[in-house]
Design a protein around this motif. Structure first.
Motif, mmCIF file in Angstrom:
data_model
loop_
_atom_site.group_PDB
_atom_site.id
_atom_site.type_symbol
_atom_site.label_atom_id
_atom_site.label_comp_id
_atom_site.label_asym_id
_atom_site.label_seq_id
_atom_site.Cartn_x
_atom_site.Cartn_y
_atom_site.Cartn_z
ATOM 1 N N HIS A 1 0.835 -1.199 0.000
ATOM 2 C CA HIS A 1 0.000 0.000 0.000
ATOM 3 C C HIS A 1 0.874 1.254 0.000
ATOM 4 C CE1 HIS A 1 -3.549 -2.475 0.874
ATOM 5 N NE2 HIS A 1 -2.780 -3.136 1.725
ATOM 6 N N SER A 2 0.308 2.333 -0.478
ATOM 7 C CA SER A 2 1.079 3.577 -0.579
ATOM 8 C C SER A 2 0.852 4.527 0.581
ATOM 9 C CB SER A 2 0.716 4.295 -1.886
ATOM 10 O OG SER A 2 -0.672 4.575 -1.943
ATOM 11 N N GLY A 3 -0.090 4.200 1.458
ATOM 12 C CA GLY A 3 -0.351 5.067 2.589
ATOM 13 C C GLY A 3 -1.325 6.179 2.245
ATOM 14 N N PRO A 4 -1.562 7.107 3.172
ATOM 15 C CA PRO A 4 -0.936 7.165 4.494
ATOM 16 C C PRO A 4 -1.338 5.991 5.384
ATOM 17 C CG PRO A 4 -2.717 8.754 4.347
ATOM 18 C CD PRO A 4 -2.538 8.201 2.968
ATOM 19 N N PHE A 5 -0.441 5.659 6.319
ATOM 20 C CA PHE A 5 -0.655 4.529 7.206
ATOM 21 C C PHE A 5 -1.009 4.997 8.611
ATOM 22 C CE2 PHE A 5 2.197 2.863 3.931
ATOM 23 C CZ PHE A 5 1.599 1.654 3.622
ATOM 24 N N TYR A 6 -1.894 4.240 9.232
ATOM 25 C CA TYR A 6 -2.240 4.458 10.635
ATOM 26 C C TYR A 6 -2.199 3.100 11.324
ATOM 27 C CZ TYR A 6 -4.185 8.867 8.883
ATOM 28 O OH TYR A 6 -4.360 10.088 8.265
ATOM 29 N N PHE A 7 -1.479 3.010 12.438
ATOM 30 C CA PHE A 7 -1.362 1.758 13.175
ATOM 31 C C PHE A 7 -1.894 1.959 14.591
ATOM 32 C CE2 PHE A 7 1.821 1.562 9.852
ATOM 33 C CZ PHE A 7 1.698 0.266 9.369
ATOM 34 N N VAL A 8 -2.792 1.087 15.006
ATOM 35 C CA VAL A 8 -3.415 1.170 16.324
ATOM 36 C C VAL A 8 -3.299 -0.187 17.009
ATOM 37 C CG1 VAL A 8 -5.553 1.588 17.599
ATOM 38 C CG2 VAL A 8 -5.052 2.935 15.551
ATOM 39 N N ASP A 9 -2.819 -0.172 18.253
ATOM 40 C CA ASP A 9 -2.672 -1.395 19.039
ATOM 41 C C ASP A 9 -3.690 -1.338 20.183
ATOM 42 O OD1 ASP A 9 -1.763 -3.780 19.991
ATOM 43 O OD2 ASP A 9 0.183 -3.043 20.673
ATOM 44 N N LEU A 10 -4.647 -2.275 20.182
ATOM 45 C CA LEU A 10 -5.720 -2.296 21.175
ATOM 46 C C LEU A 10 -5.313 -3.143 22.379
ATOM 47 C CD1 LEU A 10 -8.722 -2.820 18.719
ATOM 48 C CD2 LEU A 10 -7.978 -0.656 19.754
ATOM 49 N N HIS A 11 -5.386 -2.538 23.567
ATOM 50 C CA HIS A 11 -4.977 -3.200 24.811
ATOM 51 C C HIS A 11 -6.042 -3.007 25.880
ATOM 52 C CE1 HIS A 11 -0.714 -4.387 24.085
ATOM 53 N NE2 HIS A 11 -0.748 -3.414 23.189
ATOM 54 N N ALA B 1 8.502 -2.056 22.619
ATOM 55 C CA ALA B 1 7.074 -2.121 22.291
ATOM 56 C C ALA B 1 6.876 -2.097 20.775
ATOM 57 C CB ALA B 1 6.331 -0.943 22.925
ATOM 58 N N LEU B 2 5.869 -2.807 20.303
ATOM 59 C CA LEU B 2 5.584 -2.882 18.869
ATOM 60 C C LEU B 2 5.385 -1.497 18.266
ATOM 61 C CD1 LEU B 2 4.713 -4.267 16.202
ATOM 62 C CD2 LEU B 2 2.421 -4.534 17.202
ATOM 63 N N LEU B 3 4.612 -0.653 18.923
ATOM 64 C CA LEU B 3 4.321 0.667 18.351
ATOM 65 C C LEU B 3 5.552 1.563 18.310
ATOM 66 C CD1 LEU B 3 0.752 1.502 19.668
ATOM 67 C CD2 LEU B 3 1.436 0.625 17.438
ATOM 68 N N SER B 4 6.483 1.375 19.233
ATOM 69 C CA SER B 4 7.732 2.129 19.173
ATOM 70 C C SER B 4 8.515 1.756 17.913
ATOM 71 C CB SER B 4 8.591 1.879 20.418
ATOM 72 O OG SER B 4 8.011 2.465 21.553
ATOM 73 N N TYR B 5 8.513 0.478 17.585
ATOM 74 C CA TYR B 5 9.178 0.015 16.361
ATOM 75 C C TYR B 5 8.528 0.642 15.132
ATOM 76 C CZ TYR B 5 10.688 -3.106 12.616
ATOM 77 O OH TYR B 5 11.190 -3.604 11.432
ATOM 78 N N ILE B 6 7.193 0.638 15.074
ATOM 79 C CA ILE B 6 6.483 1.209 13.930
ATOM 80 C C ILE B 6 6.694 2.718 13.872
ATOM 81 C CG2 ILE B 6 4.202 1.600 12.930
ATOM 82 C CD1 ILE B 6 3.378 -1.124 14.069
ATOM 83 N N ASN B 7 6.724 3.359 15.042
ATOM 84 C CA ASN B 7 6.954 4.800 15.056
ATOM 85 C C ASN B 7 8.339 5.154 14.539
ATOM 86 O OD1 ASN B 7 6.739 7.596 17.251
ATOM 87 N ND2 ASN B 7 5.295 7.076 15.657
ATOM 88 N N GLN B 8 9.309 4.284 14.777
ATOM 89 C CA GLN B 8 10.654 4.512 14.244
ATOM 90 C C GLN B 8 10.669 4.421 12.728
ATOM 91 O OE1 GLN B 8 12.816 1.542 16.526
ATOM 92 N NE2 GLN B 8 13.752 3.110 17.810
ATOM 93 N N SER C 1 1.250 6.024 14.910
ATOM 94 C CA SER C 1 1.002 4.784 15.648
ATOM 95 C C SER C 1 0.603 5.131 17.074
ATOM 96 C CB SER C 1 2.240 3.876 15.644
ATOM 97 O OG SER C 1 3.371 4.542 16.137
ATOM 98 N N LEU C 2 -0.463 4.522 17.541
ATOM 99 C CA LEU C 2 -0.916 4.791 18.897
ATOM 100 C C LEU C 2 -1.501 3.549 19.541
ATOM 101 C CD1 LEU C 2 -4.365 6.510 18.730
ATOM 102 C CD2 LEU C 2 -2.954 6.491 16.701
ATOM 103 N N GLY C 3 -1.367 3.491 20.858
ATOM 104 C CA GLY C 3 -1.972 2.415 21.611
ATOM 105 C C GLY C 3 -3.233 2.907 22.286
ATOM 106 N N PHE C 4 -4.256 2.069 22.317
ATOM 107 C CA PHE C 4 -5.489 2.415 23.018
ATOM 108 C C PHE C 4 -5.740 1.391 24.105
ATOM 109 C CE2 PHE C 4 -10.208 2.091 23.435
ATOM 110 C CZ PHE C 4 -10.390 3.324 24.061
ATOM 111 N N GLU C 5 -5.808 1.853 25.333
ATOM 112 C CA GLU C 5 -6.134 1.012 26.486
ATOM 113 C C GLU C 5 -7.603 1.240 26.800
ATOM 114 O OE1 GLU C 5 -4.034 -1.042 27.998
ATOM 115 O OE2 GLU C 5 -2.035 -0.394 27.348
ATOM 116 N N SER C 6 -8.417 0.201 26.631
ATOM 117 C CA SER C 6 -9.871 0.372 26.626
ATOM 118 C C SER C 6 -10.523 0.252 27.995
ATOM 119 C CB SER C 6 -10.498 -0.661 25.683
ATOM 120 O OG SER C 6 -10.194 -1.974 26.118
#
Length: 406
Positions: free
Chosen positions: A124-134, A174-181, A186-191
């Motif tokens: 995919h060409s993006g833009p990309f958004y990554f969300v980690d649900l916790h 953390a996974l999102l730190s890797y993606i942010n690099q 990239s953001l984590g959501f604690e529900s």
């Protein structure tokens, strides 16, 4: 332990870990939701299952993925089997894992996730958004955690929940730190608390808002938009502030740690408040602040965090200084040099620059990692952020506020 020789097993697992995928009829962003990175956190799994059953490709602009994290741990409803999957995502650790022949459960899971992540970005060409649900082991307001880059700040502040900065300074791998690099939003959501009905409902609401804010769905095509927004607003008790982590009590493998009962994330605490017992030693707060993610489960190495509210004026000043790239002046100071300019990594000699406050580096976008007793490594998210991919988006330019019509 599992013998992997080598990609075949990882690729097999990759196929079954795609919980859902919807490709829209028109072009648009790519939004990737991860869930179950910790196997005892299933609220995101239930939420995404419900959403993918209902998501209409004719209304979607772009592509949406739902990705299962730790399949083996999810089957047993445990945080992890051999190693915390959300602590393995450093470049050094990934390199070591790829060179190994005998892998533990989470290393196999990680390689599969890594192959899938690379495939999605390549396709995919993006833009990309990554969300980690916790979710959390204690009762908590729903909240967002982000690595401190402006693209993350600006996207996250559209949601009516508190936002916590600086977690990458305390959690390594953390996974999102890797993606942010890699430069992506990239953001984590604690529900909420594990297995609570509210945690599932909050994940559903947050996922739908993400799809609207990213541009995957038009607000008009989501009749319940205001319901989801008001749900998160109520669940967060109208707490929309930015907070910063100021302390983490880490637990070592042989420690005997017990959190005192009754603490909730975002609960006010005073200096001297008794919080926990570790190896028979009573632990008290050194801050007038808020407790954050107290540990009430058997597995985990993070006993509790302490956070403080960030005054809005500092966020404004920080954004201005970053846009002006004032961090370039840091290397003119004694004891500070580039470790990797392209990656935005500085090295600080603490024998010379010990007097510099952390807050100075934070304002300029740097978060520290201790390398040795006498040196720090400072990572800057702004220098690797793919800002050009997002700077024309309404949320980056602050052109619209969806909450105004709720």
């Amino acid at each position: 332990m599992i013998s992997v020789h080598n990609k075949a097993l990882a690729e097999t697992i990759t196929v079954e870990r795609i919980l859902g995928k919807v490709e829209g009829t028109t072009n648009g962003p790519t939004v990737v939701f991860f869930c179950g990175i910790h196997g005892n956190e299933t609220s995101g799994v239930f939420a995404l299952n419900e959403i993918f059953e209902k998501l209409n490709a004719n209304l979607v602009h772009g592509t949406v993925y739902g990705i299962l994290g730790n399949l083996k741990a999810l089957q047993e409803h445990i945080r992890y089997k051999d190693q915390d999957l959300n602590r393995l995502w450093t470049k050094e650790q990934i390199k070591k894992t790829k060179e190994k022949f005998i892998l533990n459960t989470e290393e196999v899971e990680q390689l599969a996730l890594l192959e899938l992540l690379k495939s999605i970005i390549k396709s995919h060409s993006g833009p990309f958004y990554f969300v980690d649900l916790h979710s959390t082991s204690s009762y908590s307001l729903p909240f967002i955690t982000i690595n401190d880059a402006l693209i993350n700040r600006r996207f996250s502040k559209q949601f009516p929940v508190p936002i916590v900065l600086g977690i990458e300074e305390y959690l390594n791998g953390a996974l999102l730190s890797y993606i942010n690099q890699l430069g992506y939003v990239s953001l984590g959501f604690e529900s909420g608390q594990h297995d609570a009905a509210d945690a599932v409902n909050n994940s559903i609401a947050f996922t739908y808002l993400t799809l609207v804010y990213s541009g995957v769905l038009n607000k008009e095509s989501l009749p319940n938009f205001s319901t989801y927004y008001k749900q998160l607003e109520a669940q967060s008790q109208n707490t929309f502030d930015f907070f910063e982590i100021v302390y983490l009590h880490s637990i070592h493998p042989k420690d005997s740690f017990k959190m005192y009962n009754g603490f909730k994330s975002f609960q006010d605490i005073k200096k001297g408040t008794v919080l926990a017992v570790n190896n028979g030693v009573v632990l008290k707060s050194d801050y007038n602040a808020k407790i954050f993610m107290p540990l009430y489960q058997n597995k985990g190495v993070d006993g509790y965090f302490i956070i403080k509210r960030i005054r809005p004026v500092f966020l404004v000043i920080s954004a201005l200084l970053r846009r002006l790239k004032m961090d370039s002046l840091l290397i003119l100071l004694p004891g500070i040099s580039w470790l990797d300019k392209k990656e935005g990594i500085l090295k600080v000699n603490l024998n010379i620059a010990r007097f510099f406050a952390k807050s100075i580096f934070h304002v300029l976008g740097y978060r520290s990692k201790q390398i040795t007793l006498n040196s720090l490594q400072l990572n800057n998210r702004e220098r690797v952020a793919k800002t050009a991919m997002y700077k024309k988006k309404w949320w980056y330019k602050n052109k619209r506020d969806y909450s105004a019509n709720v």
